[in-house]
Design a protein around this motif. Structure first.
Motif, PDB file in Angstrom:
ATOM      1  N   UNK A 256      50.054  43.210  33.957  1.00 19.98           N
ATOM      2  CA  UNK A 256      48.951  44.076  34.362  1.00 19.98           C
ATOM      3  C   UNK A 256      47.770  43.246  34.871  1.00 19.98           C
ATOM      4  N   UNK A 257      47.470  42.166  34.188  1.00 23.74           N
ATOM      5  CA  UNK A 257      46.371  41.288  34.602  1.00 23.74           C
ATOM      6  C   UNK A 257      46.621  40.646  35.951  1.00 23.74           C
ATOM      7  N   UNK A 258      47.843  40.158  36.172  1.00 25.76           N
ATOM      8  CA  UNK A 258      48.131  39.527  37.460  1.00 25.76           C
ATOM      9  C   UNK A 258      48.158  40.552  38.594  1.00 25.76           C
ATOM     10  N   UNK A 259      48.621  41.766  38.303  1.00 26.43           N
ATOM     11  CA  UNK A 259      48.590  42.804  39.334  1.00 26.43           C
ATOM     12  C   UNK A 259      47.149  43.153  39.704  1.00 26.43           C
ATOM     13  N   UNK A 260      46.291  43.272  38.712  1.00 20.14           N
ATOM     14  CA  UNK A 260      44.884  43.543  38.983  1.00 20.14           C
ATOM     15  C   UNK A 260      44.260  42.423  39.821  1.00 20.14           C
ATOM     16  N   UNK A 261      44.567  41.182  39.496  1.00 22.97           N
ATOM     17  CA  UNK A 261      44.045  40.056  40.279  1.00 22.97           C
ATOM     18  C   UNK A 261      44.584  40.071  41.708  1.00 22.97           C
ATOM     19  N   UNK A 262      45.846  40.451  41.872  1.00 21.20           N
ATOM     20  CA  UNK A 262      46.412  40.567  43.222  1.00 21.20           C
ATOM     21  C   UNK A 262      45.689  41.644  44.023  1.00 21.20           C
ATOM     22  N   UNK A 263      45.355  42.760  43.382  1.00 20.19           N
ATOM     23  CA  UNK A 263      44.598  43.828  44.060  1.00 20.19           C
ATOM     24  C   UNK A 263      43.235  43.299  44.494  1.00 20.19           C
ATOM     25  N   UNK A 264      42.562  42.590  43.612  1.00 23.69           N
ATOM     26  CA  UNK A 264      41.242  42.041  43.960  1.00 23.69           C
ATOM     27  C   UNK A 264      41.333  41.027  45.102  1.00 23.69           C
ATOM     28  N   UNK A 265      42.368  40.183  45.080  1.00 22.22           N
ATOM     29  CA  UNK A 265      42.538  39.208  46.165  1.00 22.22           C
ATOM     30  C   UNK A 265      42.865  39.908  47.482  1.00 22.22           C
ATOM     31  N   UNK A 266      43.718  40.922  47.436  1.00 18.70           N
ATOM     32  CA  UNK A 266      44.058  41.667  48.651  1.00 18.70           C
ATOM     33  C   UNK A 266      42.842  42.385  49.210  1.00 18.70           C
TER      34      UNK A 266
END
Length: 133
Positions: A54-64
């Motif tokens: 969940x944390x890495x997905x959230x970070x991917x959303x922020x980077x995108x």
């Protein structure tokens, strides 16, 4: 930028997240990455995988989202988006990782594995965001 395409951001984030799942899997670089980070399978088994995913997905959303803010526009296609993603992923992220790795005395393998994922991931996200204008 006229408007941000939320769907492009979400799909780009999911694509990078999925790339990471493959990149750091046993079929690719899991063992080499664990050696480069001095991690054992026992240490990884103790991690809370739901929290990590969940944390890495959230970070991917922020980077995108961040990448979309830089490259969004009607004149950007998938090729230019991929180029901008590569420039961001390699030129900013991987080189910053290398800078830190020099001081931390990390191996070149560590930089190559993690920097390779980040460079390819940003390229993929840029292509998706650029294509979905």
């Amino acid at each position: 930028m006229e408007s941000l395409n939320v769907w492009a951001v979400l799909v780009a984030a999911i694509a990078m997240h999925m790339l990471g799942a493959i990149w750091y899997s046993p079929i690719m670089f899991a063992k080499a990455w664990m050696q480069a980070c001095a991690l054992t399978e026992q240490q990884l088994a103790q991690a809370n995988m739901a929290k990590l995913m969940l944390g890495t997905l959230l970070l991917c959303v922020l980077m995108a989202f961040n990448l979309a803010m830089f490259i969004g526009g009607t004149d950007v296609n998938w090729q230019l988006g991929a180029l901008y993603g590569l420039l961001a992923g390699f030129g900013w992220v991987t080189l910053a990782l290398l800078l830190l790795a020099l001081y931390e005395q990390r191996s070149w393998r560590y930089v190559a594995i993690n920097g390779g994922y980040l460079s390819l991931g940003f390229t993929l996200m840029g292509a998706i965001i650029g294509a979905w204008q």
